[in-house]
Design an enzyme around this catalytic site. Structure first.
Site, PDB file in Angstrom:
ATOM      1  N   ASP A  15     -94.879  -2.227 -33.483  1.00 56.24           N
ATOM      2  CA  ASP A  15     -95.187  -1.436 -32.340  1.00 56.24           C
ATOM      3  C   ASP A  15     -94.164  -0.423 -31.753  1.00 56.24           C
ATOM      4  O   ASP A  15     -94.489   0.687 -31.128  1.00 56.24           O
ATOM      5  CB  ASP A  15     -95.570  -2.604 -31.338  1.00 56.24           C
ATOM      6  CG  ASP A  15     -94.530  -3.784 -31.215  1.00 56.24           C
ATOM      7  OD1 ASP A  15     -93.419  -3.660 -32.028  1.00 56.24           O
ATOM      8  OD2 ASP A  15     -94.644  -4.807 -30.817  1.00 56.24           O
ATOM      9  N   MET A  33     -94.655  -7.038 -34.071  1.00 55.52           N
ATOM     10  CA  MET A  33     -94.050  -7.248 -35.346  1.00 55.52           C
ATOM     11  C   MET A  33     -93.716  -8.505 -35.830  1.00 55.52           C
ATOM     12  O   MET A  33     -93.926  -9.560 -34.692  1.00 55.52           O
ATOM     13  CB  MET A  33     -92.608  -6.396 -35.433  1.00 55.52           C
ATOM     14  CG  MET A  33     -92.870  -4.932 -35.262  1.00 55.52           C
ATOM     15  SD  MET A  33     -91.362  -4.300 -35.294  1.00 55.52           S
ATOM     16  CE  MET A  33     -90.805  -4.497 -37.002  1.00 55.52           C
ATOM     17  N   HIS A  34     -93.529  -8.919 -36.813  1.00 55.28           N
ATOM     18  CA  HIS A  34     -92.865 -10.388 -37.504  1.00 55.28           C
ATOM     19  C   HIS A  34     -93.856 -11.418 -37.406  1.00 55.28           C
ATOM     20  O   HIS A  34     -93.488 -12.445 -38.037  1.00 55.28           O
ATOM     21  CB  HIS A  34     -91.809 -10.600 -36.512  1.00 55.28           C
ATOM     22  CG  HIS A  34     -90.940  -9.689 -35.951  1.00 55.28           C
ATOM     23  ND1 HIS A  34     -90.096  -8.831 -36.888  1.00 55.28           N
ATOM     24  CD2 HIS A  34     -90.511  -9.273 -34.731  1.00 55.28           C
ATOM     25  CE1 HIS A  34     -89.072  -8.078 -36.406  1.00 55.28           C
ATOM     26  NE2 HIS A  34     -89.589  -8.329 -34.983  1.00 55.28           N
TER      27      HIS A  34
END
Length: 479
Positions: A233, A77-78
């Protein structure tokens, strides 16, 4: 059959499951991280595509890919993957564990609108402060930005040619309003962006694009094959282990450590540094505490000793009380509960008697104590953890699981042999998108073993956690 692709930090994994959800093929390809400056963590998106090609080649050599009816995506992520008007990548993707934007994140978090709308602290690892950093430090590149995609959604762009994301992954950008499951235009405007810079949104179990003819022909798949919205995830792992309704939880011992609890309602508590995000299924959310360096800490220590993590943990034997040595696993800052990008790791209490085994135990205990901090942060929001499923590479260590069960005071269930992480969850989401199925597809796996807390050592580990917290306080500001 159904294909799941999980774009992790250390590698890309592909799993194919059949209609009974048995794994019929699997492959993976390694990825490396660039660290050009202190606190920086980047990857080149072209490497993701190369890894996906390697995985698809391997799978196509094992099975008839024309039988695949749906594809699901999961990913780290991110990450900020910034494209120009021609879809060219403007710079290496800035990853989840990059802390360069700590000043921008602090400035944004001081504006109460961010927590009020996004439901979370603006952490340096989130996507929005990275774009603010680009605006401040790479203005010529920021001016060319036309799309901002998360890592798995850059993979989707290659697969489908479409700009699409899902709510669970997008909740980690700081731009999403998880209550309404949509982009917040006012928050986007605070970073000089608009809805046009964002991908469109679908639920993780819904169709999120169709496979391009070129990709389908290359690997013998059906043209127009549905690609599911997928998930971040951890949300995808939640689907993989069947943690999709309130009262269910899992612990992930991957590069990072995660204590993840599903919820049936949206109840943010940003003051605890707990993440409150949309789940990958409609009408579901989740909360999680995040330790930035879990198995990553053990890998670092193993590299230091020129050993493998398995070599270090394989001969630890029966569970022992915590030793004098304390390890703080803050190799790149910490999320929950500290929200501190600057704190760094430490060994404390070393003595002549501290050998390899004692230091290894201290590393494992330190990661367990960090997850105890996450447990306490979740408890402060009203979410209790009574038992956990274990996933991730660290769950292969029997000693680590014994430490964790005793430190957390909760039984840990180990699934039967198999991979029930992000790639498996992604395949399940592909199954849902292709068939119209829902949460009934995401059943918990059969349990091979349950590791119970050791009551004789519970108080010793509680005392160890308190010593850890004192050490944590002592090193803040020193590192």
């Amino acid at each position: 059959m159904f294909l799941g692709l999980d774009l992790g930090t250390s590698g890309l994994k592909g799993i194919v499951i059949d209609g009974e959800q048995s794994v019929v093929a699997a492959a993976d390809a390694p990825l490396s991280v660039l660290r050009p400056h202190e606190g920086w963590s980047e990857q080149v998106p072209a490497d993701w595509i190369a890894a996906a090609e390697q995985v698809l080649d391997a799978l196509a050599s094992e099975i008839d890919m024309s039988a695949v009816l749906g594809i699901g995506l999961s990913g780290q992520m991110h990450g900020a993957t910034v494209l120009d008007a021609q879809d060219a990548v403007l710079r290496p993707s800035i990853l989840w564990n990059d802390t360069r934007s700590s000043a921008e994140a602090a400035e944004m978090d001081a504006d109460p609108d961010w927590r009020a709308v996004s439901g979370n602290i603006v952490f340096p690892g989130f996507t929005a402060p990275k774009l603010k950093w680009m605006q401040n430090h790479e203005p010529e590149l920021f001016a060319k930005a036309r799309k901002v995609l998360l890592p798995k959604d850059y993979l989707r762009l290659w697969l489908t040619g479409e700009y699409i994301s899902d709510m669970s992954d997008s909740a980690g950008t700081s731009w999403l309003d998880p209550a309404v499951r949509d982009w917040s235009v006012p928050l986007l405007e605070k970073t000089n962006l608009s809805r046009e810079h964002m991908p469109s949104l679908v639920e993780g179990s819904e169709p999120g694009g169709a496979l391009r003819d070129e990709i389908a022909a290359r690997w013998g798949m059906r043209s127009g094959l549905v690609v599911a919205g997928g998930g971040g995830d951890n949300a995808a792992s939640g689907v993989g282990v069947g943690v999709v309704t309130a009262g269910q939880a899992f612990v992930s011992l991957g590069t990072s450590g995660v204590l993840f609890a599903a919820t049936d309602s949206y109840a943010p508590a940003p003051e605890t540094a707990v993440h409150t995000f949309c789940h990958a299924l409609p009408g579901k959310w989740h909360q999680m505490g995040v330790v930035l360096s879990a198995a990553d800490s053990l890998s670092w220590f193993a590299d230091l000793l020129d050993k493998s993590p398995a070599e270090l943990t394989g001969d630890l034997g029966a569970l022992e009380p915590p030793g004098k040595a304390i390890f703080l696993p803050y190799l790149g800052g910490e999320r929950t509960p500290l929200n501190d990008a600057d704190i760094r790791g430490a060994f404390i209490g070393l003595e002549h008697a501290t050998g390899r085994r004692e230091a290894t135990r201290a590393v494992i205990e330190g990661i367990a104590y960090a997850l105890c901090d996450c447990r306490d942060a979740l408890a402060a929001t009203g979410t209790s953890v009574e038992s956990l499923l274990a996933v991730g590479g660290g769950s292969r260590s029997a000693y680590w699981l014994k430490v964790l069960a005793t430190a957390l005071g909760a039984p840990i269930h180990l699934p039967v042999a198999g991979d029930f992480g992000g790639a498996f969850g992604a395949a399940r989401l592909g199954f849902m998108a292709a068939t119209g199925g829902g949460g009934e597809i995401a059943q918990p796996p059969a349990i091979a073993q349950t590791i119970e807390p050791d009551p004789a050592l519970t108080s010793a580990f509680e005392d160890g956690h308190q010593r850890y917290k004192k050490a944590q306080t002592a090193v803040r500001g020193l590192t």
